[in-house]
Design a protein around this motif. Structure first.
Motif, PDB file in Angstrom:
ATOM      1  N   UNK A 141       0.860  -1.184   0.000  1.00 39.27           N
ATOM      2  CA  UNK A 141       0.000   0.000   0.000  1.00 39.27           C
ATOM      3  C   UNK A 141       0.898   1.236   0.000  1.00 39.27           C
ATOM      4  N   UNK A 142       0.594   2.206  -0.859  1.00 38.43           N
ATOM      5  CA  UNK A 142       1.323   3.474  -0.831  1.00 38.43           C
ATOM      6  C   UNK A 142       0.766   4.324   0.315  1.00 38.43           C
ATOM      7  N   UNK A 143       1.675   4.773   1.162  1.00 36.55           N
ATOM      8  CA  UNK A 143       1.306   5.570   2.341  1.00 36.55           C
ATOM      9  C   UNK A 143       1.718   7.022   2.136  1.00 36.55           C
ATOM     10  N   UNK A 144       0.788   7.930   2.357  1.00 32.95           N
ATOM     11  CA  UNK A 144       1.049   9.363   2.330  1.00 32.95           C
ATOM     12  C   UNK A 144       1.389   9.791   3.748  1.00 32.95           C
ATOM     13  N   UNK A 145       2.666  10.009   4.014  1.00 28.17           N
ATOM     14  CA  UNK A 145       3.120  10.239   5.396  1.00 28.17           C
ATOM     15  C   UNK A 145       2.536  11.497   6.036  1.00 28.17           C
ATOM     16  N   UNK A 146       2.449  12.571   5.262  1.00 31.98           N
ATOM     17  CA  UNK A 146       2.182  13.909   5.821  1.00 31.98           C
ATOM     18  C   UNK A 146       3.214  14.238   6.898  1.00 31.98           C
ATOM     19  N   UNK A 147       4.487  14.086   6.509  1.00 26.80           N
ATOM     20  CA  UNK A 147       5.554  14.258   7.487  1.00 26.80           C
ATOM     21  C   UNK A 147       5.837  15.726   7.820  1.00 26.80           C
ATOM     22  N   UNK A 148       5.210  16.655   7.119  1.00 26.60           N
ATOM     23  CA  UNK A 148       5.403  18.060   7.460  1.00 26.60           C
ATOM     24  C   UNK A 148       5.014  18.380   8.886  1.00 26.60           C
ATOM     25  N   UNK A 149       4.097  17.575   9.460  1.00 24.11           N
ATOM     26  CA  UNK A 149       3.631  17.809  10.836  1.00 24.11           C
ATOM     27  C   UNK A 149       4.538  17.159  11.881  1.00 24.11           C
ATOM     28  N   UNK A 150       5.553  16.427  11.442  1.00 24.00           N
ATOM     29  CA  UNK A 150       6.487  15.817  12.387  1.00 24.00           C
ATOM     30  C   UNK A 150       7.076  16.899  13.297  1.00 24.00           C
ATOM     31  N   UNK A 151       7.012  16.670  14.591  1.00 23.23           N
ATOM     32  CA  UNK A 151       7.525  17.633  15.554  1.00 23.23           C
ATOM     33  C   UNK A 151       6.463  18.505  16.190  1.00 23.23           C
ATOM     34  N   UNK A 152       5.219  18.419  15.687  1.00 27.88           N
ATOM     35  CA  UNK A 152       4.149  19.243  16.264  1.00 27.88           C
ATOM     36  C   UNK A 152       3.868  18.883  17.725  1.00 27.88           C
ATOM     37  N   UNK A 179       9.567  32.579  13.019  1.00 29.71           N
ATOM     38  CA  UNK A 179       8.855  32.268  11.778  1.00 29.71           C
ATOM     39  C   UNK A 179       7.509  31.642  12.091  1.00 29.71           C
ATOM     40  N   UNK A 180       7.506  30.696  13.022  1.00 27.60           N
ATOM     41  CA  UNK A 180       6.270  29.997  13.382  1.00 27.60           C
ATOM     42  C   UNK A 180       5.203  30.986  13.842  1.00 27.60           C
ATOM     43  N   UNK A 181       5.589  31.963  14.644  1.00 22.70           N
ATOM     44  CA  UNK A 181       4.636  32.937  15.167  1.00 22.70           C
ATOM     45  C   UNK A 181       4.025  33.803  14.067  1.00 22.70           C
ATOM     46  N   UNK A 182       4.730  33.919  12.936  1.00 22.56           N
ATOM     47  CA  UNK A 182       4.251  34.751  11.837  1.00 22.56           C
ATOM     48  C   UNK A 182       3.301  34.000  10.897  1.00 22.56           C
ATOM     49  N   UNK A 183       3.107  32.716  11.129  1.00 19.73           N
ATOM     50  CA  UNK A 183       2.286  31.903  10.229  1.00 19.73           C
ATOM     51  C   UNK A 183       0.858  31.788  10.742  1.00 19.73           C
ATOM     52  N   UNK A 184      -0.090  31.483   9.854  1.00 24.16           N
ATOM     53  CA  UNK A 184      -1.481  31.305  10.303  1.00 24.16           C
ATOM     54  C   UNK A 184      -1.725  29.990  11.025  1.00 24.16           C
ATOM     55  N   UNK A 185      -0.740  29.063  10.949  1.00 24.84           N
ATOM     56  CA  UNK A 185      -0.893  27.755  11.601  1.00 24.84           C
ATOM     57  C   UNK A 185       0.203  27.551  12.644  1.00 24.84           C
ATOM     58  N   UNK A 186       0.187  28.394  13.662  1.00 25.26           N
ATOM     59  CA  UNK A 186       1.215  28.360  14.716  1.00 25.26           C
ATOM     60  C   UNK A 186       1.239  26.983  15.382  1.00 25.26           C
ATOM     61  N   UNK A 187       2.466  26.504  15.631  1.00 26.51           N
ATOM     62  CA  UNK A 187       2.701  25.194  16.263  1.00 26.51           C
ATOM     63  C   UNK A 187       2.257  24.020  15.395  1.00 26.51           C
ATOM     64  N   UNK A 188       2.086  24.271  14.112  1.00 22.90           N
ATOM     65  CA  UNK A 188       1.732  23.205  13.168  1.00 22.90           C
ATOM     66  C   UNK A 188       2.788  23.146  12.063  1.00 22.90           C
ATOM     67  N   UNK A 189       2.914  21.978  11.430  1.00 22.79           N
ATOM     68  CA  UNK A 189       3.850  21.767  10.315  1.00 22.79           C
ATOM     69  C   UNK A 189       5.287  22.120  10.707  1.00 22.79           C
ATOM     70  N   UNK A 190       5.705  21.615  11.859  1.00 25.17           N
ATOM     71  CA  UNK A 190       7.024  21.941  12.413  1.00 25.17           C
ATOM     72  C   UNK A 190       8.163  21.517  11.496  1.00 25.17           C
ATOM     73  N   UNK A 191       8.136  20.277  11.026  1.00 24.79           N
ATOM     74  CA  UNK A 191       9.183  19.749  10.151  1.00 24.79           C
ATOM     75  C   UNK A 191       9.216  20.555   8.853  1.00 24.79           C
ATOM     76  N   UNK A 192       8.051  20.822   8.300  1.00 27.41           N
ATOM     77  CA  UNK A 192       7.938  21.567   7.050  1.00 27.41           C
ATOM     78  C   UNK A 192       8.545  22.963   7.173  1.00 27.41           C
ATOM     79  N   UNK A 193       8.370  23.595   8.312  1.00 28.07           N
ATOM     80  CA  UNK A 193       8.853  24.960   8.499  1.00 28.07           C
ATOM     81  C   UNK A 193      10.376  25.041   8.605  1.00 28.07           C
TER      82      UNK A 193
END
Length: 460
Positions: free
Chosen positions: A245-256, A271-285
């Protein structure tokens, strides 16, 4: 260049972004734990790496033929494609890109899907396929929970989108409703996929051992091939007739959940404080193109305030949030040692026209620091997936603007993945050729053919 001697203050700041080999191993171990939690039914709700089931179980076999439509929505540009699969290695693609007004990405969801349906209708009429009921694959590059190949529920908007009335809804149904409102189009939407899945599928068309699809662009994410027996969120996973099965990790949220605090800096937190999704998508940021330029800008501004860069002189633009584009990093790092042609262009765009050669070397060092950390973290993710699959020879398909345009990102990935992998493991990193288009068409082709002949498409 000796950064520590030439610009010690900048060197000290950049040391905060240095990740040691031991820290990289720790990142791999922590991501592995999150992925296992995301796959397991009991721990899935607590995992930040959700490992969504894509319902794609058939990789390309080379037998796919015919005409297919594909949509690609992943940013401010939206594309419609007509893909003709001709042979086991040849395909023909016609596409058109439609630029979306900002009001569409923050307005009512119904307006967004009406726009998509309108573009699709125009494209199909231009190519005289509006009544052919062609199978369509929809690349939708936002976090989805999939209950079927053509049933994807948006779990959260990312990349600056915030359309009302879409989160928690089946995106395919919303598009079908928009098409029905028009009444001038006959389309069969057979699959919705993430861009990482499309990348994996597209590369597997020419590299049959491709098992990972990676995006490093505006955002970052990865998909990989998992044993179906491990995908507990799939209904009747233990009795599935297909092994993978192909798995979509959504690893951008790793570290949230805080597990990456040990590598975050004060600049990451700004940077995180300046985004609309604070404390989200930690790895991606820490990795993706939406944020890397802003990290560089914040460091530059800090050094200007201290009177270290540009003799303390600045410009109005450099103090504007998000004004230093991530593409500027690629441009600055493209200069040969001792050359500053691209750096001069970037500094001119930023209104910083009194830079010395030392200032330019300092800027390059800052850019290298930020992009190297991004490559290190991406490498950690790739090694985690390779280890999880226990794949001793694997091809990794990659797409995204950071990977495509940064002059050293590919080489950095190869270097750090090689250092982190166990002995005897081999890998190849290849650029995806239009994964969001051809990949979506291949998923649609497999879906249609599988219904007609369930035994025809299997993993090789």
């Amino acid at each position: 260049m000796n950064p520590q001697a030439e610009f010690p203050e900048a060197f000290e700041i950049c040391q905060q972004f240095t990740i040691s080999h031991d820290q990289m191993i720790e990142v791999i171990e922590r991501m592995t734990k999150e992925i296992k939690m995301g796959l397991a039914r009991d721990t899935h709700p607590r995992s930040v790496v959700k490992c969504h089931i894509s319902h794609v179980q058939d990789l390309p076999t080379g037998l796919e033929r015919g005409k297919f439509l594909a949509l690609d929505l992943g940013g401010t540009n939206f594309r419609v494609l007509l893909v003709t699969l001709i042979s086991d290695s040849e395909s023909d693609m016609i596409s058109k890109t439609y630029i979306m007004d900002k009001s569409l990405i923050i307005g009512p969801g119904s307006e967004l899907f009406d726009f998509i349906a309108e573009c699709l209708a125009k494209f199909c009429k231009d190519h005289q396929v509006e009544r052919d009921n062609l199978p369509l694959g929809f690349t939708f590059s936002f976090p989805l929970r999939q209950d079927g190949l053509a049933n994807g529920v948006l779990t959260a908007w990312t990349k600056g989108f915030s359309c009302d009335g879409v989160v928690g809804k089946n995106v395919v149904q919303l598009l079908n409703e928009a098409i029905a409102r028009r009444g001038d189009l006959k389309i069969n939407i057979v699959a919705i996929i993430n861009d990482t899945v499309g990348t994996l599928m597209s590369c597997a068309f020419s590299s049959r051992n491709c098992r990972i699809g990676l995006i490093v662009g505006t955002g970052t994410n990865a998909s990989y091939v998992e044993k179906t027996a491990n995908t507990e969120m799939l209904q009747n996973f233990h009795t599935s007739s297909k092994q993978n099965m192909v798995i979509n990790c959504e690893w951008g949220a790793f570290g949230d959940n805080g597990v990456l605090e040990f590598i975050k800096t004060s600049y990451d937190k700004q940077v995180d404080k300046q985004t609309p999704n604070v404390n989200k998508q930690t790895f991606e940021k820490c990795i993706s193109g939406m944020y890397l330029g802003e990290l560089v800008r914040l460091i530059v501004v800090d050094l200007i305030y201290r009177g270290i860069l540009f003799k303390g002189k600045s410009s109005e633009l450099v103090f504007q949030k998000w004004s230093f584009e991530t593409s500027f990093i690629s441009e600055v790092e493209s200069d040969a040692p001792g050359q500053y042609r691209n750096a001069n262009i970037v500094l001119d765009k930023m209104g910083l026209r009194q830079a010395t050669d030392v200032d330019k070397r300092c800027l390059r060092f800052i850019c290298q620091t930020i992009s190297t950390r991004a490559a290190k973290l991406t490498s950690c993710g790739l090694v985690c997936l390779i280890n999880k699959m226990n794949a001793n020879d694997v091809t990794i398909g990659v797409d995204g603007s950071v990977y495509r345009f940064h002059p050293k990102f590919h080489d950095l990935l190869v270097h750090y993945v090689s250092k982190l992998l166990r002995p005897g493991y081999h890998f190849h990193i290849v650029l995806s050729e239009d994964g969001s288009g051809r990949g979506a068409a291949l998923v649609a082709a497999a879906a249609v053919s599988n219904k007609q002949n369930p035994s025809k498409y299997t993993y090789q």
